[in-house]
Enzyme design. Sequence first.
Site, PDB file in Angstrom:
ATOM      1  N   HIS A   1      -6.636  -6.332   1.272  1.00 39.02           N
ATOM      2  CA  HIS A   1      -6.170  -6.409  -0.111  1.00 39.02           C
ATOM      3  C   HIS A   1      -5.414  -7.718  -0.334  1.00 39.02           C
ATOM      4  O   HIS A   1      -4.809  -8.266   0.597  1.00 39.02           O
ATOM      5  CB  HIS A   1      -5.237  -5.240  -0.429  1.00 39.02           C
ATOM      6  CG  HIS A   1      -5.932  -3.936  -0.570  1.00 39.02           C
ATOM      7  ND1 HIS A   1      -5.441  -2.931  -1.370  1.00 39.02           N
ATOM      8  CD2 HIS A   1      -7.068  -3.454  -0.025  1.00 39.02           C
ATOM      9  CE1 HIS A   1      -6.242  -1.885  -1.303  1.00 39.02           C
ATOM     10  NE2 HIS A   1      -7.242  -2.180  -0.480  1.00 39.02           N
TER      11      HIS A   1
ATOM     12  N   GLU B   1      -2.577  -8.395  -1.754  1.00 43.09           N
ATOM     13  CA  GLU B   1      -1.154  -8.361  -1.425  1.00 43.09           C
ATOM     14  C   GLU B   1      -0.928  -8.489   0.083  1.00 43.09           C
ATOM     15  O   GLU B   1      -0.031  -9.212   0.518  1.00 43.09           O
ATOM     16  CB  GLU B   1      -0.520  -7.043  -1.908  1.00 43.09           C
ATOM     17  CG  GLU B   1      -0.608  -6.831  -3.398  1.00 43.09           C
ATOM     18  CD  GLU B   1      -1.819  -6.020  -3.831  1.00 43.09           C
ATOM     19  OE1 GLU B   1      -1.687  -5.247  -4.788  1.00 43.09           O
ATOM     20  OE2 GLU B   1      -2.900  -6.169  -3.216  1.00 43.09           O
TER      21      GLU B   1
ATOM     22  N   CYS C   1      -1.556  -0.755  -4.937  1.00 41.40           N
ATOM     23  CA  CYS C   1      -1.906   0.591  -4.488  1.00 41.40           C
ATOM     24  C   CYS C   1      -0.803   1.090  -3.544  1.00 41.40           C
ATOM     25  O   CYS C   1       0.105   0.329  -3.187  1.00 41.40           O
ATOM     26  CB  CYS C   1      -3.256   0.561  -3.776  1.00 41.40           C
ATOM     27  SG  CYS C   1      -3.201  -0.227  -2.146  1.00 41.40           S
TER      28      CYS C   1
ATOM     29  N   CYS D   1      -0.344  -1.197  -0.384  1.00 41.92           N
ATOM     30  CA  CYS D   1       0.271  -2.496  -0.686  1.00 41.92           C
ATOM     31  C   CYS D   1       1.717  -2.338  -1.153  1.00 41.92           C
ATOM     32  O   CYS D   1       2.574  -3.150  -0.790  1.00 41.92           O
ATOM     33  CB  CYS D   1      -0.573  -3.239  -1.711  1.00 41.92           C
ATOM     34  SG  CYS D   1      -2.200  -3.688  -1.056  1.00 41.92           S
TER      35      CYS D   1
END
Length: 157
Positions: free
Chosen positions: A52, A54, A82, A85
């Site tokens: 991801h 992040e 999410c 993260c």
Amino acid sequence: MDKRHYMKEALKEAEKALEKNEVPIGAVVVFNDEIIGRGHNCRENEKSVAGHAEIMAIEQACKTLGSWKLDNCSIFVTVEPCPMCAGAIMQSRIANVYYGAADEKAGAFGSVFDLTAIQGFSHYPIVRKQIMEKECAQLIQSFFKNIRAKQQKEQLL
């Protein structure tokens, strides 16, 4: 600190993900008005659940500072983080979270639930929403709209 400037940088990262046919989410980590970490989604290309934006930006920032502690840092993300993260943000002790578009299906800073509302953690970031929301939402919405159109077209063939 010019929030729009950093969100524009996060959008540039999201565009990189889009060019790689990844979900277009981008992130930058800022310390002392300098970007120290950049990331964009790479789950498909890297075959990694943790790929991801992040996570990528946080990992780069940790290497830049030589520490897993990102005290006094801010993260700018085009879409609400999410749970994975959001947890990484809290574990890394990032002070401020700025995000553009809400994520009604996976957002962990207010949309599905708010991780900062759960008592007992050792660190809580300050979360600010809707920074360049229109631009951030438009990018991700058009990505999924194109995928749905492609899938419908394939079903017709």
